[in-house]
Design a protein around this motif. Structure first.
Motif, mmCIF file in Angstrom:
data_model
loop_
_atom_site.group_PDB
_atom_site.id
_atom_site.type_symbol
_atom_site.label_atom_id
_atom_site.label_comp_id
_atom_site.label_asym_id
_atom_site.label_seq_id
_atom_site.Cartn_x
_atom_site.Cartn_y
_atom_site.Cartn_z
ATOM 1 N N ASP A 1 1.122 -1.159 0.063
ATOM 2 C CA ASP A 1 -0.038 0.044 -0.095
ATOM 3 C C ASP A 1 0.940 1.174 0.015
ATOM 4 O O ASP A 1 1.553 1.530 1.085
ATOM 5 N N LYS A 2 0.908 1.959 -1.161
ATOM 6 C CA LYS A 2 1.811 3.219 -1.285
ATOM 7 C C LYS A 2 1.245 4.223 -0.412
ATOM 8 O O LYS A 2 2.171 4.946 -0.020
ATOM 9 N N ALA B 1 -0.080 4.398 2.521
ATOM 10 C CA ALA B 1 0.428 4.155 3.851
ATOM 11 C C ALA B 1 2.022 4.591 4.076
ATOM 12 O O ALA B 1 2.219 5.189 5.111
ATOM 13 N N ALA B 2 2.685 4.083 3.209
ATOM 14 C CA ALA B 2 4.039 4.313 3.157
ATOM 15 C C ALA B 2 4.490 5.677 2.931
ATOM 16 O O ALA B 2 5.180 6.290 3.687
ATOM 17 N N VAL B 3 3.768 6.470 2.074
ATOM 18 C CA VAL B 3 3.914 7.965 1.934
ATOM 19 C C VAL B 3 3.671 8.665 3.334
ATOM 20 O O VAL B 3 4.192 9.521 3.663
ATOM 21 N N MET B 4 2.404 8.325 3.938
ATOM 22 C CA MET B 4 2.071 9.026 5.230
ATOM 23 C C MET B 4 3.129 8.664 6.207
ATOM 24 O O MET B 4 3.508 9.647 6.941
ATOM 25 N N ASN B 5 3.503 7.616 6.465
ATOM 26 C CA ASN B 5 4.823 7.247 7.477
ATOM 27 C C ASN B 5 5.837 8.077 6.987
ATOM 28 O O ASN B 5 6.693 8.411 8.052
ATOM 29 N N SER B 6 6.261 8.167 5.717
ATOM 30 C CA SER B 6 7.500 8.912 5.370
ATOM 31 C C SER B 6 7.400 10.500 5.663
ATOM 32 O O SER B 6 8.220 11.114 6.179
ATOM 33 N N GLY B 7 5.992 11.038 5.587
ATOM 34 C CA GLY B 7 5.784 12.540 6.135
ATOM 35 C C GLY B 7 5.964 12.536 7.524
ATOM 36 O O GLY B 7 6.494 13.511 7.907
ATOM 37 N N SER C 1 4.718 -6.421 6.765
ATOM 38 C CA SER C 1 6.124 -6.197 6.958
ATOM 39 C C SER C 1 6.536 -4.799 6.962
ATOM 40 O O SER C 1 7.305 -4.256 7.848
ATOM 41 N N LEU C 2 5.801 -3.891 6.179
ATOM 42 C CA LEU C 2 6.138 -2.574 6.129
ATOM 43 C C LEU C 2 5.882 -1.774 7.383
ATOM 44 O O LEU C 2 6.188 -0.971 7.883
ATOM 45 N N LEU D 1 10.274 3.732 -1.501
ATOM 46 C CA LEU D 1 8.738 3.396 -1.266
ATOM 47 C C LEU D 1 7.817 3.982 -2.124
ATOM 48 O O LEU D 1 6.638 3.764 -2.129
ATOM 49 N N GLN D 2 8.283 4.816 -2.803
ATOM 50 C CA GLN D 2 7.301 5.911 -3.868
ATOM 51 C C GLN D 2 6.667 5.095 -4.858
ATOM 52 O O GLN D 2 5.511 5.699 -5.206
ATOM 53 N N ASP D 3 7.194 4.157 -5.195
ATOM 54 C CA ASP D 3 6.357 3.451 -6.516
ATOM 55 C C ASP D 3 5.549 2.246 -5.771
ATOM 56 O O ASP D 3 4.766 1.730 -6.650
ATOM 57 N N GLY D 4 5.766 1.663 -4.392
ATOM 58 C CA GLY D 4 4.597 0.868 -4.067
ATOM 59 C C GLY D 4 5.189 -0.630 -4.399
ATOM 60 O O GLY D 4 4.232 -1.573 -4.433
ATOM 61 N N THR D 5 6.459 -0.665 -4.819
ATOM 62 C CA THR D 5 6.719 -2.191 -5.107
ATOM 63 C C THR D 5 8.082 -2.495 -4.314
ATOM 64 O O THR D 5 8.900 -1.430 -4.215
#
Length: 452
Positions: free
Chosen positions: A202-203, A205-211, A360-361, A413-417
């Motif tokens: 899920d991209k 969720a990763a973007v929010m955590n990075s923010g 895992s993420l 993480l930006q591309d979700g893969t």
């Protein structure tokens, strides 16, 4: 006896009663039998049979004792004797014995550190068992909280002993370890298992955590820049006041983030429940091995035992640095977080190899976010309560390392893969960080308050 008398019913009513009794003989009698079997303890005392009632109570007590004994043996077998890593558990008591007999800080530190590793892993296991009874939303929060319990316990004991730099560096190291080593190993292991395809996650969720991590970097960068540019309004006081104010803001943001996650995940979970077949398959794959109360008891036991060993670990850390000839910064940033992140490390790799990369993420980046937005400001507030000048000035070298790490991981993480090559790059980045702290000389000594 009075059927034909004046009080008896007519023959027509008698025949209807006989028919009703005949219809009840098949079904109702069995129902009455079931009811009598279902509640013998309630019926017997009313009939004036106290001895039988006592007999039932004695049998119940014996059965409960035998059941308790069997459950205890089963729990010990599941929790203690199933994992090979638990062979390190006796090293914890050995550290206490060595400390009282020889007081050799090097051995006490090594034995305590190795003894905490299986406890941290079992703490994660008990948390996972509790997740089965709390649901995914509360379970995710519990997983992240108890996953970071080891680092927070060590930090509180170090803070109590005035080791501010140990607290700062160990929390920083926990973030770096989760983002680079844990996530890198998860990507690498999952990429090797699923070699022919790219794993997706899920991209959003990763973007929010990075923010959130970038916001934490901003919170750490401001006091450090203020200190090193000598632009404080009140030298030695403005930096500390800014750190405490920023910590309160970060705690508010993290609480808002948790509230947001609870609402979003609840909606997503309700939406996913429409796919009944998929849910049944996922529930069939895994089931709790221990009960809810047993999981809570094991959580309390492992948390308490980790707290005991953490005290010996913190007291021996400075002497171990001298005895083992290892830089204190390397111990704080690299060694201690690896011990604390043992549970996350194993869980992230396991879920990645099952193609559950979102979990895992959540374990790796979620733990980093919690340490950055909750663990660090929490320690600042605790230090404020204790009268210890714990601040957010993590020094320029540490803060720059964290900033670069967050940027690198955000690009990954930006591309979700993910694939094994991304994992390899993250692991090699962590080796660079470890080598940097091995040759890094901390400008401040233990126990010396920042700004002095």
């Amino acid at each position: 006896m009075e059927i034909n008398g004046s009080r008896g019913p007519p023959l027509s009513q008698l025949s209807s009663l006989q028919l009703q009794m005949g219809s009840m003989s098949g079904k109702s009698i069995h129902e009455f039998e079931d009811e009598s079997l279902a509640s013998p303890p309630l019926a017997l005392p009313r009939k004036g049979l106290p001895m039988d009632g006592q007999h039932y109570g004695i049998v119940g007590q014996e059965w409960n004792f035998e059941n308790l004994k069997s459950r205890l043996i089963k729990n010990l077998k599941i929790v203690i004797f199933t994992e090979k890593i638990n062979i390190l558990m006796p090293l914890g008591p050995a550290a206490i014995i060595v400390n009282h007999l020889t007081a050799h800080h090097g051995w006490v530190f090594l034995l305590s550190m190795l003894g905490i590793i299986p406890l941290a892993e079992r703490l994660g296991f008990a948390t996972e068992q509790l997740v089965f009874f709390t649901g995914p939303t509360v379970g995710g929060l519990l997983n992240a909280t108890f996953g970071n319990a080891t680092e927070l316990i060590i930090s509180i004991f170090a803070l109590e002993n005035g080791m501010i730099r140990i607290v700062q560096q160990s929390l920083l190291g926990s973030i770096l370890s989760n983002m680079l080593l844990v996530l890198g190993c998860a990507f690498f292991s999952g990429g090797l298992v699923f070699y022919n395809k790219e794993q997706v996650f899920d991209k959003s969720a990763a973007v929010m955590n990075s923010g959130l991590l970038l916001m934490a970097v901003m919170g750490l960068l401001s006091p450090a820049v203020l200190y090193y540019t000598h632009t404080e309004l009140h030298f030695g006081k403005s930096e500390l006041a800014l750190s405490r104010f920023t910590s309160c803001i970060m705690l508010v943001v993290y609480a808002s983030y948790i509230f947001y996650q609870l609402k979003i995940q609840k909606g997503n979970h309700d939406h996913q429940n429409e796919a009944v077949g998929q849910n049944v398959e996922s529930e069939d794959d895994e089931a709790p091995e221990i009960s809810k109360m047993e999981a809570i008891i094991w959580l309390a036991f492992f948390t308490g035992w980790i707290a005991v060993l953490s005290e010996y670990l913190v007291q021996a850390i400075e002497g171990a640095s001298i005895a083992l000839k290892i830089p204190l910064a390397f111990i704080s940033v690299i060694l201690l977080p690896i011990v604390g992140n043992a549970a996350e490390h194993a869980s992230a790799i396991m879920f990645a190899m099952k193609d559950k990369l979102d979990i895992s993420l959540g374990v790796a980046i979620g733990s980093s976010t919690q340490i950055a937005m909750f663990g660090i400001p929490f320690c600042v507030i605790i230090g404020w309560i204790m009268g210890i000048p714990m601040d957010l000035n993590f020094q320029l070298f540490e803060t720059a390392t964290l900033f670069i790490t967050v940027i690198v991981v955000a690009f990954m993480l930006q591309d979700g893969t993910s694939n094994y090559f991304k994992g390899l790059m993250l692991i090699l980045c962590y080796l660079i960080v470890a080598a940097s702290f091995y040759v890094h000389v901390d400008p401040q000594s233990i126990g010396e308050p920042p700004g002095v």
